[in-house]
Design a protein around this motif. Structure first.
Motif, PDB file in Angstrom:
ATOM      1  N   LEU A  93       0.788  -1.317  -0.073  1.00 43.34           N
ATOM      2  CA  LEU A  93      -0.054  -0.052   0.054  1.00 43.34           C
ATOM      3  C   LEU A  93       0.965   1.141  -0.061  1.00 43.34           C
ATOM      4  O   LEU A  93       1.982   1.368   0.658  1.00 43.34           O
ATOM      5  N   ALA A  94       0.304   2.283  -0.649  1.00 46.98           N
ATOM      6  CA  ALA A  94       0.992   3.561  -0.578  1.00 46.98           C
ATOM      7  C   ALA A  94       0.442   4.665   0.407  1.00 46.98           C
ATOM      8  O   ALA A  94      -0.757   4.313   0.804  1.00 46.98           O
ATOM      9  N   PRO A  95       1.055   5.682   0.730  1.00 51.56           N
ATOM     10  CA  PRO A  95       0.701   6.620   1.491  1.00 51.56           C
ATOM     11  C   PRO A  95      -0.855   7.048   1.110  1.00 51.56           C
ATOM     12  O   PRO A  95      -0.690   7.642  -0.080  1.00 51.56           O
ATOM     13  N   GLY A  96      -1.632   7.384   2.012  1.00 51.69           N
ATOM     14  CA  GLY A  96      -3.110   7.699   1.767  1.00 51.69           C
ATOM     15  C   GLY A  96      -3.993   6.547   1.280  1.00 51.69           C
ATOM     16  O   GLY A  96      -5.213   6.803   1.112  1.00 51.69           O
ATOM     17  N   GLU A  97      -3.449   5.396   0.822  1.00 54.77           N
ATOM     18  CA  GLU A  97      -4.567   4.228   0.512  1.00 54.77           C
ATOM     19  C   GLU A  97      -5.108   3.639   2.077  1.00 54.77           C
ATOM     20  O   GLU A  97      -4.303   3.885   3.105  1.00 54.77           O
ATOM     21  N   ASN A  98      -6.255   3.206   1.775  1.00 48.02           N
ATOM     22  CA  ASN A  98      -6.747   2.531   3.128  1.00 48.02           C
ATOM     23  C   ASN A  98      -5.958   1.333   3.584  1.00 48.02           C
ATOM     24  O   ASN A  98      -5.635   0.460   2.906  1.00 48.02           O
ATOM     25  N   GLY A  99      -5.561   1.524   4.965  1.00 42.88           N
ATOM     26  CA  GLY A  99      -4.868   0.558   5.412  1.00 42.88           C
ATOM     27  C   GLY A  99      -3.322   1.007   5.820  1.00 42.88           C
ATOM     28  O   GLY A  99      -2.410   0.394   6.417  1.00 42.88           O
ATOM     29  N   TYR A 100      -2.944   2.035   5.104  1.00 42.34           N
ATOM     30  CA  TYR A 100      -1.380   2.642   5.367  1.00 42.34           C
ATOM     31  C   TYR A 100      -1.710   3.589   6.494  1.00 42.34           C
ATOM     32  O   TYR A 100      -2.456   4.692   6.577  1.00 42.34           O
ATOM     33  N   PRO A 101      -0.953   3.196   7.711  1.00 47.71           N
ATOM     34  CA  PRO A 101      -1.471   4.175   8.946  1.00 47.71           C
ATOM     35  C   PRO A 101      -1.170   5.455   8.592  1.00 47.71           C
ATOM     36  O   PRO A 101       0.045   6.083   8.105  1.00 47.71           O
ATOM     37  N   SER A 102      -2.138   6.339   9.180  1.00 46.64           N
ATOM     38  CA  SER A 102      -2.145   7.679   8.588  1.00 46.64           C
ATOM     39  C   SER A 102      -0.994   8.618   9.095  1.00 46.64           C
ATOM     40  O   SER A 102      -0.548   9.272   8.565  1.00 46.64           O
ATOM     41  N   ARG A 103      -0.655   8.400  10.368  1.00 44.80           N
ATOM     42  CA  ARG A 103       0.589   9.059  11.052  1.00 44.80           C
ATOM     43  C   ARG A 103       1.883   8.636  10.286  1.00 44.80           C
ATOM     44  O   ARG A 103       2.633   9.797  10.128  1.00 44.80           O
ATOM     45  N   LEU A 104       2.080   7.509  10.054  1.00 46.07           N
ATOM     46  CA  LEU A 104       3.169   7.092   9.376  1.00 46.07           C
ATOM     47  C   LEU A 104       3.296   7.835   7.967  1.00 46.07           C
ATOM     48  O   LEU A 104       4.555   8.194   7.699  1.00 46.07           O
ATOM     49  N   ALA A 105       2.230   8.145   7.207  1.00 42.34           N
ATOM     50  CA  ALA A 105       2.278   8.761   6.225  1.00 42.34           C
ATOM     51  C   ALA A 105       2.741  10.088   5.906  1.00 42.34           C
ATOM     52  O   ALA A 105       3.271  10.790   5.052  1.00 42.34           O
ATOM     53  N   THR A 106       3.172  10.846   7.272  1.00 39.70           N
ATOM     54  CA  THR A 106       3.361  11.999   7.305  1.00 39.70           C
ATOM     55  C   THR A 106       4.870  12.250   7.285  1.00 39.70           C
ATOM     56  O   THR A 106       5.415  13.474   7.294  1.00 39.70           O
ATOM     57  N   LEU A 107       5.477  11.300   7.452  1.00 39.80           N
ATOM     58  CA  LEU A 107       6.958  11.179   7.478  1.00 39.80           C
ATOM     59  C   LEU A 107       7.541  11.464   6.230  1.00 39.80           C
ATOM     60  O   LEU A 107       7.166  11.092   5.205  1.00 39.80           O
ATOM     61  N   ASP A 108       8.810  12.159   6.363  1.00 40.90           N
ATOM     62  CA  ASP A 108       9.741  12.575   4.852  1.00 40.90           C
ATOM     63  C   ASP A 108      10.008  11.226   4.565  1.00 40.90           C
ATOM     64  O   ASP A 108      10.646  11.156   3.417  1.00 40.90           O
ATOM     65  N   ASP A 109      10.244  10.231   5.228  1.00 40.56           N
ATOM     66  CA  ASP A 109      11.027   8.933   4.761  1.00 40.56           C
ATOM     67  C   ASP A 109      10.062   7.866   5.014  1.00 40.56           C
ATOM     68  O   ASP A 109      10.409   6.748   5.644  1.00 40.56           O
ATOM     69  N   ALA A 110       8.802   8.060   5.056  1.00 42.02           N
ATOM     70  CA  ALA A 110       7.678   7.105   4.976  1.00 42.02           C
ATOM     71  C   ALA A 110       8.029   6.022   3.860  1.00 42.02           C
ATOM     72  O   ALA A 110       8.157   6.376   2.711  1.00 42.02           O
ATOM     73  N   PRO A 111       7.717   4.672   4.202  1.00 38.63           N
ATOM     74  CA  PRO A 111       7.819   3.835   3.062  1.00 38.63           C
ATOM     75  C   PRO A 111       6.894   4.287   1.797  1.00 38.63           C
ATOM     76  O   PRO A 111       5.690   4.254   2.075  1.00 38.63           O
ATOM     77  N   PRO A 112       7.428   4.497   0.575  1.00 40.50           N
ATOM     78  CA  PRO A 112       6.469   4.830  -0.630  1.00 40.50           C
ATOM     79  C   PRO A 112       5.537   3.487  -0.968  1.00 40.50           C
ATOM     80  O   PRO A 112       4.464   3.730  -1.450  1.00 40.50           O
ATOM     81  N   LEU A 113       5.900   2.296  -0.392  1.00 42.80           N
ATOM     82  CA  LEU A 113       5.100   1.174  -0.527  1.00 42.80           C
ATOM     83  C   LEU A 113       5.172   0.399   0.782  1.00 42.80           C
ATOM     84  O   LEU A 113       6.461   0.082   1.204  1.00 42.80           O
ATOM     85  N   LEU A 114       4.193  -0.177   1.492  1.00 45.20           N
ATOM     86  CA  LEU A 114       4.143  -0.669   2.820  1.00 45.20           C
ATOM     87  C   LEU A 114       3.796  -2.056   2.779  1.00 45.20           C
ATOM     88  O   LEU A 114       2.371  -2.301   2.240  1.00 45.20           O
ATOM     89  N   ALA A 115       4.287  -2.969   3.090  1.00 46.91           N
ATOM     90  CA  ALA A 115       3.606  -4.505   3.127  1.00 46.91           C
ATOM     91  C   ALA A 115       2.741  -5.060   4.205  1.00 46.91           C
ATOM     92  O   ALA A 115       3.302  -4.742   5.412  1.00 46.91           O
ATOM     93  N   VAL A 116       1.571  -4.983   3.859  1.00 45.50           N
ATOM     94  CA  VAL A 116       0.642  -4.675   5.052  1.00 45.50           C
ATOM     95  C   VAL A 116      -0.201  -6.269   4.905  1.00 45.50           C
ATOM     96  O   VAL A 116      -0.553  -6.678   3.973  1.00 45.50           O
ATOM     97  N   ARG A 117      -0.158  -6.787   6.226  1.00 39.22           N
ATOM     98  CA  ARG A 117      -0.965  -8.282   6.251  1.00 39.22           C
ATOM     99  C   ARG A 117      -1.920  -8.150   7.577  1.00 39.22           C
ATOM    100  O   ARG A 117      -1.488  -7.847   8.635  1.00 39.22           O
ATOM    101  N   GLY A 118      -3.173  -8.490   7.593  1.00 40.78           N
ATOM    102  CA  GLY A 118      -4.031  -8.372   8.806  1.00 40.78           C
ATOM    103  C   GLY A 118      -5.084  -7.600   8.615  1.00 40.78           C
ATOM    104  O   GLY A 118      -5.407  -7.249   7.418  1.00 40.78           O
TER     105      GLY A 118
END
Length: 380
Positions: A93-118
């Motif tokens: 998931l990319a920042p802003g997509e449903n399931g991407y933690p919203s506070r994590l997306a505010t970082l300047d080094d947030a992962p551009p894609l995050l592997a989410v399970r669960g």
């Protein structure tokens, strides 16, 4: 149960949705040599899309002094990674997509894609991180579990690193109310291995696990600080229960402070070296914690403020199209093995911020630059 307004509103407003082509392009770019999360963001901000940035990588690396460009991830490799992930129930998931933690997306080094399970819903709720010693005392483990349980009852999700000791205690006590495990390796490379059953229990009870690493990636020492920034970045605040001097938990606390998160510390006996780091944090201004109410009272006002997303706002003039040779020489000459701030480079070189950013990007893509926290850079 608290009325958790701030993060809930932000979750509702998360309406980004990548196409499959965009997801493949983003995965290709972040898997290419010398491209980290900050560099990824700079490239996409400047060139508009991951596809356009991929096309410019060889030229930028050459301008940075590379004799040959680094490896660029192919579309076939990215497609294979996505397919293998889906078979394990993992979504990238990319920042802003449903399931991407919203506070994590505010970082300047947030992962551009995050592997989410669960459970995606759990990842969109407000989180408190609980971390501490792997070799924790019995009292430390008991108190970590007590905090996790009471915070869960108040409506918070507990996020931690699935490590031995305090992490494990916090996860196990908050399984019923919601907990998130942040992995240092790929989703199929659980560390420590004996916590595989704990991860299964978390996922079975509407918890979640996240990682930025590819499948098959065995965690190395340098991967744990990268993981720690995700723990702190996704949370409202970080609670350190026990930590000796120079421990990984203190790295998490430092990152939390740099990210603007609250830092909490549980006091301990001055005779116990496992409490030396937490006692120092309190001396340095961390909020002293003796009960869950200390944490709840501190974060409730933060939750009422809207989230800011600086990572998604490109600079008006991020780069110079082609810096002059003397600018490159001057900026490179100011760099060395000791980290220096980008602001200092701008001031000392007399070059514009756009030129400095461009030269640093070229050096990084050539494999010659290392970025540190707090806007510091150094030559490799």
């Amino acid at each position: 149960m608290l009325c958790l307004q701030g993060d809930a509103v932000d979750a509702i407003n998360s309406n980004v949705e990548l196409t499959e082509t965009e997801r493949i392009d983003r995965l290709r770019l972040i898997r290419s040599d010398n491209v980290g999360p900050r560099t990824f963001g700079s490239l996409v901000d400047h060139f508009g899309t991951a596809r356009a940035a991929l096309e410019r990588l060889p030229d930028l690396a050459h301008r940075g002094g590379a004799s040959r460009s680094g490896r660029i991830c192919t579309a076939a490799e990215a497609e294979a990674e996505l397919a293998a992930s889906r078979r394990l129930g993992i979504a990238w998931l990319a920042p802003g997509e449903n399931g991407y933690p919203s506070r994590l997306a505010t970082l300047d080094d947030a992962p551009p894609l995050l592997a989410v399970r669960g459970a995606v819903a759990t990842l969109m709720r407000p989180m408190i991180a609980i971390v501490g010693s792997r070799n924790a005392s019995g009292a430390g483990l008991k108190f970590a579990g007590q905090l996790a349980r009471e915070l869960g009852e108040a409506g918070f999700v507990i996020i931690s690193g699935l490590a031995r000791g305090v992490d494990q205690a916090a996860h196990r006590t908050s399984i019923a109310s919601g907990t998130v495990a942040v992995l240092a390796g790929g989703h199929d490379c659980i560390y420590p291995p004996e916590h595989g059953d704990l991860l299964v229990a978390i996922l079975d009870q509407n918890g979640a696990a996240i990682s930025e690493m590819p499948l098959g990636h065995e965690p190395r020492a340098r991967d744990f600080p990268r993981r720690n920034r995700l723990i702190s970045g996704a949370s409202l605040g970080v609670v350190v229960v026990e930590a000796a001097h120079r421990s990984g938990s203190l790295i998490t606390a430092r990152m939390a402070a740099e990210q603007g998160r609250e830092v909490f510390a549980v006091p301990g006996s001055p005779l116990d070296p496992r409490a030396a780091g937490t006692n120092d944090l309190i001396k340095q201004g961390a909020t002293l914690v003796t009960e869950a109410a200390d944490i709840i009272n501190a974060v409730q006002p933060i939750m009422e403020r809207p989230l800011m997303h600086p990572a998604g706002e490109p600079d008006s003039e991020p780069f110079e199209s082609d810096p002059q040779g003397h600018d490159r020489d001057q900026i490179t000459g100011l760099l060395g093995p000791t980290p220096i701030s980008i602001d200092d480079l701008v001031r000392m070189s007399g070059a514009s911020p756009a030129i400095v950013r461009t030269v640093l990007l070229e050096l990084e893509l050539a494999g010659k630059l290392e970025r540190h926290g707090g806007g510091l850079v150094s030559l490799l």
